[in-house]
Write a protein that holds these residues in place. Structure first.
Motif, mmCIF file in Angstrom:
data_model
loop_
_atom_site.group_PDB
_atom_site.id
_atom_site.type_symbol
_atom_site.label_atom_id
_atom_site.label_comp_id
_atom_site.label_asym_id
_atom_site.label_seq_id
_atom_site.Cartn_x
_atom_site.Cartn_y
_atom_site.Cartn_z
ATOM 1 N N ASP A 113 -54.079 111.525 0.996
ATOM 2 C CA ASP A 113 -53.013 110.824 1.726
ATOM 3 C C ASP A 113 -52.566 111.633 2.941
ATOM 4 O O ASP A 113 -52.316 111.079 4.014
ATOM 5 N N ALA A 114 -52.468 112.972 2.762
ATOM 6 C CA ALA A 114 -52.049 113.830 3.868
ATOM 7 C C ALA A 114 -53.079 113.821 4.989
ATOM 8 O O ALA A 114 -52.721 113.790 6.178
ATOM 9 N N MET A 115 -54.373 113.857 4.622
ATOM 10 C CA MET A 115 -55.430 113.800 5.633
ATOM 11 C C MET A 115 -55.408 112.472 6.375
ATOM 12 O O MET A 115 -55.712 112.405 7.565
ATOM 13 N N SER A 146 -57.507 126.075 17.998
ATOM 14 C CA SER A 146 -56.619 126.865 17.148
ATOM 15 C C SER A 146 -55.278 126.164 16.959
ATOM 16 O O SER A 146 -54.751 126.105 15.846
ATOM 17 N N ARG A 147 -54.739 125.617 18.054
ATOM 18 C CA ARG A 147 -53.436 124.950 17.979
ATOM 19 C C ARG A 147 -53.508 123.673 17.148
ATOM 20 O O ARG A 147 -52.657 123.441 16.282
ATOM 21 N N LEU A 148 -54.536 122.870 17.374
ATOM 22 C CA LEU A 148 -54.681 121.614 16.625
ATOM 23 C C LEU A 148 -54.927 121.874 15.131
ATOM 24 O O LEU A 148 -54.412 121.161 14.275
ATOM 25 N N GLU A 149 -55.722 122.901 14.864
ATOM 26 C CA GLU A 149 -55.987 123.270 13.466
ATOM 27 C C GLU A 149 -54.700 123.703 12.771
ATOM 28 O O GLU A 149 -54.409 123.277 11.642
ATOM 29 N N LYS A 150 -53.923 124.553 13.443
ATOM 30 C CA LYS A 150 -52.660 125.042 12.872
ATOM 31 C C LYS A 150 -51.691 123.895 12.628
ATOM 32 O O LYS A 150 -51.047 123.807 11.575
ATOM 33 N N ASN A 151 -51.589 122.956 13.594
ATOM 34 C CA ASN A 151 -50.699 121.809 13.430
ATOM 35 C C ASN A 151 -51.147 120.915 12.273
ATOM 36 O O ASN A 151 -50.315 120.417 11.493
ATOM 37 N N ALA A 152 -52.476 120.714 12.163
ATOM 38 C CA ALA A 152 -53.009 119.842 11.114
ATOM 39 C C ALA A 152 -52.733 120.433 9.725
ATOM 40 O O ALA A 152 -52.306 119.729 8.808
ATOM 41 N N LEU A 153 -52.968 121.742 9.576
ATOM 42 C CA LEU A 153 -52.724 122.388 8.283
ATOM 43 C C LEU A 153 -51.239 122.367 7.930
ATOM 44 O O LEU A 153 -50.862 122.184 6.765
ATOM 45 N N GLY A 154 -50.406 122.554 8.947
ATOM 46 C CA GLY A 154 -48.963 122.486 8.706
ATOM 47 C C GLY A 154 -48.541 121.108 8.246
ATOM 48 O O GLY A 154 -47.698 120.968 7.323
ATOM 49 N N SER A 155 -49.107 120.079 8.854
ATOM 50 C CA SER A 155 -48.787 118.697 8.470
ATOM 51 C C SER A 155 -49.199 118.414 7.026
ATOM 52 O O SER A 155 -48.478 117.774 6.258
ATOM 53 N N ILE A 156 -50.369 118.938 6.636
ATOM 54 C CA ILE A 156 -50.850 118.738 5.268
ATOM 55 C C ILE A 156 -49.944 119.442 4.265
ATOM 56 O O ILE A 156 -49.586 118.865 3.228
ATOM 57 N N ARG A 157 -49.554 120.666 4.571
ATOM 58 C CA ARG A 157 -48.678 121.417 3.666
ATOM 59 C C ARG A 157 -47.348 120.686 3.469
ATOM 60 O O ARG A 157 -46.838 120.576 2.339
ATOM 61 N N ARG A 158 -46.787 120.194 4.561
ATOM 62 C CA ARG A 158 -45.506 119.493 4.462
ATOM 63 C C ARG A 158 -45.645 118.212 3.673
ATOM 64 O O ARG A 158 -44.769 117.864 2.853
ATOM 65 N N ALA A 159 -46.749 117.502 3.864
ATOM 66 C CA ALA A 159 -46.953 116.232 3.160
ATOM 67 C C ALA A 159 -47.123 116.445 1.656
ATOM 68 O O ALA A 159 -46.624 115.672 0.839
ATOM 69 N N ILE A 160 -47.856 117.518 1.290
ATOM 70 C CA ILE A 160 -48.119 117.789 -0.132
ATOM 71 C C ILE A 160 -46.851 118.302 -0.832
ATOM 72 O O ILE A 160 -46.573 117.952 -1.985
#
Length: 258
Positions: free
Chosen positions: A204-206, A242-256
């Motif tokens: 769902d986060a992805m 690097s920036r997009l990867e960091k933002n994407a991982l942050g979004s996943i962590r917050r969603a989970i």
């Protein structure tokens, strides 16, 4: 297999035993084309086949099938025996019979294993038998590995590869009630409720990420590419990756975690 009197229609209790002199005499006649001598030579050495197939007991194979395959090995031994060599026929015949049975087991295994692994496994089995005779006890895996100059993991893996498969529904214990089966003693440590929930949350986060963020995470963590390789492939700078990867991982962590 033990105690079985009749195998492939042959009454093993009545098998004749040939002396070494009789065997050599029949071998000479057989090689000269005497078919009656050949038949007598085969029947007179069936006990040799029986003694060899006993070594393969406990593998779940049909004794009749092993006996017939062993007889093929016996016939090959008769045809290939060199009378000019000072060797007893049984000394030559046993490895030939055992080799034929091993080939049969290898080629008819329920699980297909590479030729090299199978060959290693049968070297391990032969070494195990030799060490057992010389040591007077069951050799350890480390002793076998040292004798063959192989890593212990390779010895273990080869033996596992040729081990007979066990049904999940095979009973392992019964005490008057329902039997306890193999599958009852196995635990799936991956597909637990907790892991299923984590997978659903991750999916769902992805799903909330943008196309480019998904592409970057796929290239980075599924295909194992570096940020520089990803940047070159999708046509942006390494800093943007690097920036997009960091933002994407942050979004996943917050969603989970939410």
């Amino acid at each position: 297999m033990q105690g079985k009197v009749e195998i492939s229609g042959v009454n093993t209790a009545r098998l004749q035993v040939l002396s070494n002199k009789e065997t050599l005499d029949l071998l000479r006649k057989s090689k000269a084309g005497d078919q009656a001598a050949r038949e007598k030579l085969i029947s007179g050495n069936l006990r040799l086949v029986l003694s060899v197939i006993q070594k393969f007991a406990g593998r779940g194979e049909n004794p009749d099938d092993l006996f017939q395959v062993g007889c093929v090995g016996l016939i090959k031994a008769i045809d290939g025996f060199d009378l000019s060599q000072p060797v007893r026929f049984s000394t030559y015949g046993v490895p030939m019979i055992a080799g034929e049975i091993r080939r049969y087991l290898r080629d008819n295994s329920a699980i297909r294993v590479s030729r090299s692994v199978r060959d290693t496994a049968y070297r391990v089995l032969q070494c195990k038998e030799q060490l057992q005779l010389s040591l007077g006890r069951e050799p350890t895996l480390d002793e076998i590995a040292k004798q063959l100059e192989l890593p212990r993991t390779e010895v273990v893996g080869a033996l596992d590869a040729i081990a007979a498969p066990v049904s999940l529904y095979e009973p392992v214990y019964a005490d008057g009630g329902d039997p306890l089966m193999v599958m009852d003693q196995l635990r799936d440590t991956r597909n637990t409720d907790e892991h299923w929930l984590e997978r659903i949350a991750l999916r769902d986060a992805m799903g909330q990420l943008g196309r480019r963020e998904k592409e970057i995470l796929t290239l980075r963590f599924r295909e194992g590419k570096t940020q520089m390789e990803v940047a070159k492939q999708i046509g942006i700078s390494q800093a943007q990756v690097s920036r997009l990867e960091k933002n994407a991982l942050g979004s996943i962590r917050r969603a989970i975690s939410s």
